[in-house]
Structure formats: structure tokens, C-alpha cells
Design a protein around this motif. Structure first.
Motif, PDB file in Angstrom:
ATOM      1  N   ALA A   8      10.452  -3.409   3.994  1.00 29.83           N
ATOM      2  CA  ALA A   8      10.099  -2.429   2.968  1.00 29.83           C
ATOM      3  C   ALA A   8      10.092  -3.074   1.585  1.00 29.83           C
ATOM      4  O   ALA A   8       9.205  -2.807   0.782  1.00 29.83           O
ATOM      5  CB  ALA A   8      11.066  -1.258   3.012  1.00 29.83           C
ATOM      6  N   LEU A  11       7.074  -4.976   0.934  1.00 34.09           N
ATOM      7  CA  LEU A  11       5.916  -4.107   0.695  1.00 34.09           C
ATOM      8  C   LEU A  11       5.937  -3.503  -0.709  1.00 34.09           C
ATOM      9  O   LEU A  11       4.895  -3.256  -1.311  1.00 34.09           O
ATOM     10  CB  LEU A  11       5.888  -2.970   1.720  1.00 34.09           C
ATOM     11  CG  LEU A  11       5.619  -3.353   3.170  1.00 34.09           C
ATOM     12  CD1 LEU A  11       5.821  -2.154   4.082  1.00 34.09           C
ATOM     13  CD2 LEU A  11       4.206  -3.881   3.338  1.00 34.09           C
ATOM     14  N   VAL A  12       7.137  -3.251  -1.192  1.00 35.54           N
ATOM     15  CA  VAL A  12       7.264  -2.474  -2.428  1.00 35.54           C
ATOM     16  C   VAL A  12       7.192  -3.345  -3.683  1.00 35.54           C
ATOM     17  O   VAL A  12       6.653  -2.931  -4.709  1.00 35.54           O
ATOM     18  CB  VAL A  12       8.582  -1.673  -2.386  1.00 35.54           C
ATOM     19  CG1 VAL A  12       8.949  -1.161  -3.754  1.00 35.54           C
ATOM     20  CG2 VAL A  12       8.459  -0.535  -1.394  1.00 35.54           C
ATOM     21  N   PRO A  14       5.381  -5.894  -4.930  1.00 35.07           N
ATOM     22  CA  PRO A  14       4.171  -6.171  -5.724  1.00 35.07           C
ATOM     23  C   PRO A  14       3.836  -5.057  -6.705  1.00 35.07           C
ATOM     24  O   PRO A  14       3.281  -5.320  -7.776  1.00 35.07           O
ATOM     25  CB  PRO A  14       3.069  -6.297  -4.665  1.00 35.07           C
ATOM     26  CG  PRO A  14       3.767  -6.587  -3.402  1.00 35.07           C
ATOM     27  CD  PRO A  14       5.125  -5.961  -3.485  1.00 35.07           C
ATOM     28  N   ALA A  15       4.138  -3.825  -6.363  1.00 34.41           N
ATOM     29  CA  ALA A  15       3.863  -2.729  -7.292  1.00 34.41           C
ATOM     30  C   ALA A  15       5.069  -2.446  -8.171  1.00 34.41           C
ATOM     31  O   ALA A  15       4.928  -2.058  -9.331  1.00 34.41           O
ATOM     32  CB  ALA A  15       3.477  -1.467  -6.516  1.00 34.41           C
ATOM     33  N   PRO A  18       5.398  -4.764 -11.616  1.00 34.48           N
ATOM     34  CA  PRO A  18       4.587  -4.321 -12.765  1.00 34.48           C
ATOM     35  C   PRO A  18       5.028  -2.970 -13.313  1.00 34.48           C
ATOM     36  O   PRO A  18       5.006  -2.760 -14.524  1.00 34.48           O
ATOM     37  CB  PRO A  18       3.166  -4.224 -12.195  1.00 34.48           C
ATOM     38  CG  PRO A  18       3.181  -4.941 -10.917  1.00 34.48           C
ATOM     39  CD  PRO A  18       4.580  -5.049 -10.440  1.00 34.48           C
ATOM     40  N   ILE A  19       5.434  -2.075 -12.423  1.00 35.26           N
ATOM     41  CA  ILE A  19       5.870  -0.756 -12.893  1.00 35.26           C
ATOM     42  C   ILE A  19       7.084  -0.906 -13.801  1.00 35.26           C
ATOM     43  O   ILE A  19       7.137  -0.333 -14.897  1.00 35.26           O
ATOM     44  CB  ILE A  19       6.207   0.162 -11.697  1.00 35.26           C
ATOM     45  CG1 ILE A  19       4.927   0.623 -11.011  1.00 35.26           C
ATOM     46  CG2 ILE A  19       7.018   1.371 -12.160  1.00 35.26           C
ATOM     47  CD1 ILE A  19       5.168   1.320  -9.694  1.00 35.26           C
ATOM     48  N   LEU A  22       5.909  -2.989 -17.096  1.00 33.00           N
ATOM     49  CA  LEU A  22       4.892  -2.424 -17.984  1.00 33.00           C
ATOM     50  C   LEU A  22       4.965  -0.913 -18.152  1.00 33.00           C
ATOM     51  O   LEU A  22       4.179  -0.333 -18.881  1.00 33.00           O
ATOM     52  CB  LEU A  22       3.494  -2.790 -17.477  1.00 33.00           C
ATOM     53  CG  LEU A  22       3.086  -4.248 -17.692  1.00 33.00           C
ATOM     54  CD1 LEU A  22       1.916  -4.605 -16.823  1.00 33.00           C
ATOM     55  CD2 LEU A  22       2.772  -4.502 -19.150  1.00 33.00           C
TER      56      LEU A  22
ATOM     57  N   ILE B  90      -1.932  -3.808  -4.811  1.00 35.06           N
ATOM     58  CA  ILE B  90      -0.471  -3.727  -4.866  1.00 35.06           C
ATOM     59  C   ILE B  90       0.052  -2.344  -4.500  1.00 35.06           C
ATOM     60  O   ILE B  90       1.192  -2.208  -4.075  1.00 35.06           O
ATOM     61  CB  ILE B  90       0.097  -4.179  -6.237  1.00 35.06           C
ATOM     62  CG1 ILE B  90      -0.355  -3.266  -7.358  1.00 35.06           C
ATOM     63  CG2 ILE B  90      -0.280  -5.621  -6.536  1.00 35.06           C
ATOM     64  CD1 ILE B  90       0.211  -3.674  -8.712  1.00 35.06           C
ATOM     65  N   ALA B  91      -0.783  -1.322  -4.620  1.00 41.87           N
ATOM     66  CA  ALA B  91      -0.286   0.033  -4.339  1.00 41.87           C
ATOM     67  C   ALA B  91      -0.280   0.341  -2.846  1.00 41.87           C
ATOM     68  O   ALA B  91       0.568   1.096  -2.371  1.00 41.87           O
ATOM     69  CB  ALA B  91      -1.126   1.073  -5.078  1.00 41.87           C
ATOM     70  N   PRO B  93       0.519  -1.423  -0.027  1.00 44.22           N
ATOM     71  CA  PRO B  93       1.768  -1.665   0.716  1.00 44.22           C
ATOM     72  C   PRO B  93       2.900  -0.729   0.282  1.00 44.22           C
ATOM     73  O   PRO B  93       3.621  -0.203   1.123  1.00 44.22           O
ATOM     74  CB  PRO B  93       2.128  -3.116   0.370  1.00 44.22           C
ATOM     75  CG  PRO B  93       1.005  -3.670  -0.391  1.00 44.22           C
ATOM     76  CD  PRO B  93       0.048  -2.605  -0.746  1.00 44.22           C
ATOM     77  N   MET B  94       2.985  -0.494  -1.030  1.00 43.32           N
ATOM     78  CA  MET B  94       4.062   0.375  -1.508  1.00 43.32           C
ATOM     79  C   MET B  94       3.872   1.797  -0.980  1.00 43.32           C
ATOM     80  O   MET B  94       4.841   2.456  -0.576  1.00 43.32           O
ATOM     81  CB  MET B  94       4.091   0.389  -3.036  1.00 43.32           C
ATOM     82  CG  MET B  94       5.200   1.267  -3.594  1.00 43.32           C
ATOM     83  SD  MET B  94       5.649   0.786  -5.260  1.00 43.32           S
ATOM     84  CE  MET B  94       6.799   2.083  -5.709  1.00 43.32           C
ATOM     85  N   ALA B  97       5.043   1.928   2.513  1.00 48.36           N
ATOM     86  CA  ALA B  97       6.503   1.987   2.606  1.00 48.36           C
ATOM     87  C   ALA B  97       7.020   3.371   2.227  1.00 48.36           C
ATOM     88  O   ALA B  97       7.912   3.919   2.876  1.00 48.36           O
ATOM     89  CB  ALA B  97       7.124   0.923   1.696  1.00 48.36           C
ATOM     90  N   TRP B 112       9.209   8.927  -9.797  1.00 47.88           N
ATOM     91  CA  TRP B 112       8.552   8.245 -10.907  1.00 47.88           C
ATOM     92  C   TRP B 112       7.081   8.624 -10.996  1.00 47.88           C
ATOM     93  O   TRP B 112       6.537   8.827 -12.083  1.00 47.88           O
ATOM     94  CB  TRP B 112       8.691   6.726 -10.750  1.00 47.88           C
ATOM     95  CG  TRP B 112       7.917   5.978 -11.773  1.00 47.88           C
ATOM     96  CD1 TRP B 112       8.293   5.737 -13.052  1.00 47.88           C
ATOM     97  CD2 TRP B 112       6.621   5.416 -11.614  1.00 47.88           C
ATOM     98  NE1 TRP B 112       7.313   5.051 -13.708  1.00 47.88           N
ATOM     99  CE2 TRP B 112       6.269   4.844 -12.847  1.00 47.88           C
ATOM    100  CE3 TRP B 112       5.724   5.343 -10.553  1.00 47.88           C
ATOM    101  CZ2 TRP B 112       5.067   4.208 -13.045  1.00 47.88           C
ATOM    102  CZ3 TRP B 112       4.522   4.716 -10.746  1.00 47.88           C
ATOM    103  CH2 TRP B 112       4.200   4.148 -11.977  1.00 47.88           C
ATOM    104  N   VAL B 150      -1.083  -0.551 -14.320  1.00 43.37           N
ATOM    105  CA  VAL B 150       0.140   0.245 -14.246  1.00 43.37           C
ATOM    106  C   VAL B 150      -0.150   1.721 -14.486  1.00 43.37           C
ATOM    107  O   VAL B 150       0.427   2.607 -13.874  1.00 43.37           O
ATOM    108  CB  VAL B 150       1.172  -0.287 -15.253  1.00 43.37           C
ATOM    109  CG1 VAL B 150       2.388   0.603 -15.294  1.00 43.37           C
ATOM    110  CG2 VAL B 150       1.564  -1.688 -14.871  1.00 43.37           C
ATOM    111  N   LEU B 153      -1.514   3.281 -11.350  1.00 44.71           N
ATOM    112  CA  LEU B 153      -0.678   3.226 -10.147  1.00 44.71           C
ATOM    113  C   LEU B 153      -0.153   4.585  -9.666  1.00 44.71           C
ATOM    114  O   LEU B 153      -0.224   4.863  -8.467  1.00 44.71           O
ATOM    115  CB  LEU B 153       0.494   2.263 -10.352  1.00 44.71           C
ATOM    116  CG  LEU B 153       0.213   0.800 -10.009  1.00 44.71           C
ATOM    117  CD1 LEU B 153       1.437  -0.044 -10.322  1.00 44.71           C
ATOM    118  CD2 LEU B 153      -0.150   0.646  -8.536  1.00 44.71           C
ATOM    119  N   LEU B 157      -0.943   5.655  -5.948  1.00 44.95           N
ATOM    120  CA  LEU B 157       0.133   5.782  -4.959  1.00 44.95           C
ATOM    121  C   LEU B 157       0.100   7.163  -4.320  1.00 44.95           C
ATOM    122  O   LEU B 157       0.209   7.317  -3.100  1.00 44.95           O
ATOM    123  CB  LEU B 157       1.496   5.572  -5.623  1.00 44.95           C
ATOM    124  CG  LEU B 157       1.906   4.135  -5.895  1.00 44.95           C
ATOM    125  CD1 LEU B 157       3.157   4.107  -6.753  1.00 44.95           C
ATOM    126  CD2 LEU B 157       2.159   3.414  -4.580  1.00 44.95           C
TER     127      LEU B 157
END
Lengths: 291, 280
Positions: A8, A11-12, A14-15, A18-19, A22, B90-91, B93-94, B97, B112, B150, B153, B157
Motif C-alpha cells: 500500500a 502505491l500511495v 507517488p501521490a 506531492p500532496i 505542494l 500518480i493518482a 495507484p493511490m 490503495a 483530505w 496537485v 489530484l 482520486l
């Protein structure tokens, strides 16, 4: 037999990075700036000045004006837009011809850049070459006026644009809510002799209420944060009559270089929005408890 | 008998109401198109007409002469395309999860996503401006792209989590029973089913970035770097004095990409919300 899931994180991340860097980071940095005298082009180091910016804001009549205008704007757009969108959603829920046309047209305000929406309505409102004044003249209702630069008409004029621009989202959300109303209940109520209004009140509205609340809360928040539309329409004029909070903060920060002061103003907006969110969430929880 | 009568007059009322809505939704856009094709003489006329007597393309040519529209469109394209691609890469895979694991991390991420919709941009843009300035990324598309990634995102998501949830877990479990590893299952079973959703999300992120104005206004200083919405405002000139024809022409052109893309993905975005009610 559950083992810790290391996948997990892979997977998490990479996002998440940046979150954090930024979005969350700047937000916290922004809040801390509100307590400093940060300015553009300053050579001496930025000082921590406590709540001075907030105290200044309390005495800044321009800020209170923009606060009041922002409130008028947010409510002035959200409420009529909700009623109009509800009407349209109820119509589109009927078996009418040309519904497809309404759906096709609804894409236009939704997909358009806000800047273009602003430009387009300036063409409509144009005192000489605009279609609004021409229509008024055609119907013999007078000579028309300079809507966007008149002290009394500017705010109502931009509010109409705000209503137009947000109609599709609100309509679609309400329409989705209407789809959830059980059709059988409608028929049963109609058989019992309930008129249209009673059917709406007793069957449609209770089912629609959660969606209506959610979209209204979101619309209020979005409208409090509006910038581009009014920036293009009036740049906050005439005489600040349409200077929404975001325009005020933008000017403070990027025209006068008052970063700390503008950040303090942003904090106040966060506080206002948080209260709105909290009210909405409490409303939802209460409703959940009742059911 | 009575029901028939009321329904007939009711129907008429409904059509009148629908017509009013159609007029309200359509007329500003029709006016924009009409203005874009009018020659200067007709634009100056005190009695403007809906349909140009003497339609012309001169406004479009003049618009390109007055402002660097092509360059601006190129900048917008680069910014929106890069932001959309990076955001989706990047979004996804997240989102996977978040949809498949119910733990504190995914709960926090969901929180968030909701809260970030309510951010006043000004509180984020001032620190971002200062950070990007220190990194010498002001007035660069690279800086803007990072912000756009960003910024898009949360919604990306949110859309993707929905698409992942729509893929039945049983399919993945069946694959793992057949001996496929976790990664193998993801790539060969889940990803193909997610593809249409990923494309829709990317297109939506593209439109959002293509249309964005506030961040671009703050971060891009010189005309060569600016994106289309910012360059469009240059047509307005000081005190709102504007050359109406070229202004309308440029505005019309800037809308076309989003309109076309939106028309394509609109059904996916509304998640079938409209289709049920308004299918023609």
C-alpha cells in the motif's frame, strides 16, 4: 491472518509526496505567514508579529466591504441557482421532448473556461453592442444601461452570470437525487389523490434533501472562493462594488505585495468555510440520527 | 377525464418552462458566436442583430495578429497535457490503495480529498509563489504544471476510487487463485478494466488545467509564457475598452477544445446521473 501491507505504501507514495509538499505544506506555511509581516521585495528578514494582521483586518473597511459583498454574492448565487436548477431538474425528470437539447446546452457553461464565460457575458452586457440592451430597446423598456459599471447594477449583473455558470452542476446533482426517489411512492401518493405540490413535499423532497444539502454546501463554498469570473467581468469595480474576498486578497498579495496581510485574510476565509462545513456535517449527522 | 385535462395544460406549462430554460442557457453562447463573425461596421451599429448580415472571418485573423494566441494555446496544451498525464499516473495507484484497503491512511486521504475542495486558493498560492520563487520556477510552465498536478489530484482520486470500486474484487481474487501474483493481477486484470475510467479522469484533469486562470495569472509573468485564459484577458485592455470582434473570436476558439472533450466524456463524469433521466 492479516499481515501488514507494505504494498500500500508503495502505491500511495507517488501521490502522497506531492500532496504533502505542494498542498498540505503550503497550507500550513500560509497559515504561519498570516502571523508575519511578510512582504514582496523586502530585504530585511520577515518578522513574527502575532495577531497584528488580524487586528488590522478588523479595522479595514475595504476588507469588511469585500466580506459583505462576498456573502451577498455567495447567497445571491447559491439560492436562486438552487431554485432554478430544481425546476429544471424536475422538468428533465419528466417525459418531455427536447430534453436532450437541454442536456446538450448544459454542457456549455460547464465546460467553458471561466474567463470565456466572463468575456461572453461582457459581450451580452455591452451597453451599445450588447444583446441585453438591444432586447430592452426592442421591447420599448427604455434605453438600457451600462450594467457592469453601474454602482447599483454591477453586483446583480455578476450574480446572474454566477447563476448561469453553475446551473449545470447543480441541475445534474439534483437530477441524480430525483432518480433515487422511488417511483412507486409517487404513484401511490397520486392514487391517494395527492396533488403535485403535496407529492413533492411528502415524497420527492425527503428523498432529495441529502443531495440538496450537499450541493448547496458545496456551491456556497465554491462561490465564497470565486475569482476568475468576477475578475474578468468587473475586476472588482465599480468602486469596489463587486470586490469579492478573493479579489481583495489577490490585490493585497500580488498588487501591493502584502503577503502576510493577504494570508491573514485567507485564514479568515478558511475559518468561515470551516464553520459552513461544520454546520453542514452537523446537519447530516442529525439527519442520520433521526433515520 | 380530469387527469387528462390537467395533464394537458400542465404539459403546455412544462414546455414553456423548458423553453425559457433553453433560452437562458443558450443565448449568451449564441451571442458570442454571432459577435465573433460580425464585421466592425456591424459591431459598431446601435442596433445589433442576432445574425450577421455580412459574416466575416476577419475577427479571427485580427485576433491572431493582436495577441500571441498560437503560442498561448501551445503553452496551455503543454501545461494541461503534462498535468493530466502526471496526475493520472500518480493518482491511479493511490486510488487503488484507497479503494481496496480500509485503513487510517485511506481514511485520511479521503478526508483530505473532501477538505481540499474547500481550500481558499489564496492561502495556498501565496506560499506556493514564495516557494516557487526561491526555486526560480516563477514564470515557468514547469512550476505551473507542478501546481496543476496537485490541484487536480483530489478530484482525480475521487473519480478513480469510484472506478476501482466498480471493478469486482472477485475478479482479482479469481486471478490470484489461478496463481497470478499481486502485481500480475493488477496489470493484467484490473488495469484493462480501469482503462476507460483512467482516460476519462485524464481528460477531465486536462480540461480543468486548460480552463484554469488564477494560478496561471499569478505564476506566469511574460506573454511568451502565459496560457490561453491569461492571454485572453489582454484583449480586454484598460478600463474594459475592448475590440469586441477579435475578443469574441479568440474566446470562441479557446472554448472549443474543452467543449469537444467535455461532450465526449460528459456521460462518464456525471456517472450516468443524467443518462437515466435524459436519454433521448
Amino acid at each position: 491472518m492479516k499481515q501488514p501491507d507494505h504494498g500500500a505504501w508503495f502505491l500511495v507514495l507517488p501521490a502522497l509526496i506531492p500532496i504533502l509538499v505542494l498542498s498540505v505544506g503550503p497550507l500550513l506555511y500560509g497559515i504561519s505567514l498570516a502571523f508575519t509581516d511578510s512582504q514582496a521585495g523586502r530585504t530585511e528578514p520577515t518578522q513574527w508579529i502575532g495577531t497584528l494582521n488580524f487586528q488590522d483586518l478588523l479595522h479595514d473597511t475595504l476588507f469588511w466591504d469585500s466580506f459583505r459583498i462576498g456573502l451577498l454574492w455567495a447567497i445571491g448565487v447559491t439560492v436562486p441557482q438552487f431554485l432554478l436548477a430544481l425546476g429544471l431538474a424536475l422538468l428533465l425528470n419528466q417525459n418531455l421532448r427536447f430534453r436532450w437539447l437541454a442536456r446538450a446546452l448544459a454542457i456549455i457553461p460547464w465546460a467553458m473556461p471561466e474567463v470565456v464565460v466572463g468575456i461572453m457575458w461582457r459581450l451580452v452586457y455591452n451597453p451599445d453592442a450588447g444583446i441585453l440592451n438591444e432586447t430592452i430597446r426592442d421591447f420599448g423598456l427604455g434605453d438600457g444601461r451600462d450594467w457592469l459599471t453601474g454602482l447599483a447594477t454591477a453586483l446583480p449583473a455578476v450574480i446572474v452570470v454566477g447563476i448561469w455558470a453553475g446551473m449545470p452542476q447543480t441541475t445534474v446533482a439534483l437530477l441524480a437525487g430525483l432518480q433515487n426517489t422511488p417511483h412507486e411512492l409517487h404513484e401511490a401518493a397520486a392514487l391517494d389523490g395527492a396533488g403535485a405540490w403535496r407529492r413533492f413535499r411528502t415524497v420527492t423532497w425527503p428523498a432529495l434533501k441529502p443531495v440538496a444539502l450537499a450541493i448547496t454546501a458545496l456551491n456556497l463554498i465554491w462561490n465564497v472562493n470565486s475569482f476568475a469570473l468576477v475578475y474578468v467581468l468587473t475586476t472588482g469595480g465599480p468602486g469596489g462594488r463587486t470586490r469579492l474576498p478573493m479579489l481583495f486578497a489577490y490585490e493585497e498579495a500580488f498588487r501591493y505585495g502584502q503577503f502576510g496581510y493577504a494570508a491573514a485574510m485567507g485564514c479568515i476565509m478558511v475559518a468561515v468555510i470551516s464553520v459552513m462545513l461544520a454546520l453542514y456535517l452537523v446537519g447530516r449527522l442529525k439527519e442520520g440520527a433521526e433515520q | 377525464m380530469t387527469t387528462l385535462r390537467t395533464s394537458r395544460s400542465g404539459r403546455a406549462g412544462q414546455y414553456v418552462a423548458l423553453l425559457c430554460y433553453l433560452v437562458f442557457l443558450a443565448f449568451p453562447f449564441l451571442w458570442l458566436i454571432s459577435t465573433a463573425f460580425k464585421p466592425p461596421r456591424e459591431l459598431g451599429s446601435l442596433h445589433p442583430t442576432w445574425i450577421p448580415n455580412d459574416p466575416t472571418l476577419a475577427n479571427f485573423r485580427q485576433a491572431f495578429d493582436e495577441q500571441p494566441l498560437l503560442q498561448a494555446a501551445g503553452n496551455s496544451l503543454i501545461a494541461a497535457l503534462s498535468a493530466a498525464l502526471i496526475a493520472v499516473v500518480i493518482a491511479t495507484p493511490m486510488a487503488y490503495a484507497m479503494a481496496r484497503n480500509r485503513n487510517r491512511l485511506s481514511a485520511a486521504a479521503t478526508g483530505w480529498v473532501v477538505v481540499s475542495q474547500a481550500f481558499p486558493f489564496v492561502l495556498v498560492i501565496i506560499p506556493l509563489f514564495l516557494i516557487l520563487k526561491n526555486l526560480h520556477l516563477i514564470n515557468t510552465l514547469f512550476g505551473l504544471i507542478m501546481v496543476y498536478v496537485v490541484w487536480s489530484l483530489p478530484f482525480a482520486l475521487w473519480m478513480l476510487v469510484g472506478y476501482v470500486r466498480a471493478v469486482p474484487r472477485e475478479l482479482e481474487e479469481a486471478a490470484s487463485v489461478d496463481g497470478a501474483g499481486k502485481l500480475r493481477t493488477l496489470v493484467s486484470v484490473t488495469a484493462p478494466l480501469l482503462a476507460p475510467g483512467i482516460v476519462a479522469t485524464a481528460l477531465f484533469a486536462f480540461i480543468t488545467a486548460w480552463n484554469e486562470f488564477f494560478f496561471a495569472l499569478v505564476l506566469l509573468k511574460t506573454p511568451e509564457k502565459q496560457t490561453l485564459p491569461v492571454v485572453l484577458t489582454h484583449f480586454l485592455g484598460a478600463e474594459g475598452v475592448a475590440d469586441l470582434g477579435p475578443l469574441a473570436a479568440a474566446a470562441f476558439l479557446a472554448t472549443m477544445p474543452s467543449l469537444v472533450i467535455f461532450a465526449i466524456i460528459q456521460k462518464r463524469i456525471t456517472g450516468g446521473m443524467l443518462t437515466g433521466a435524459v436519454k433521448s
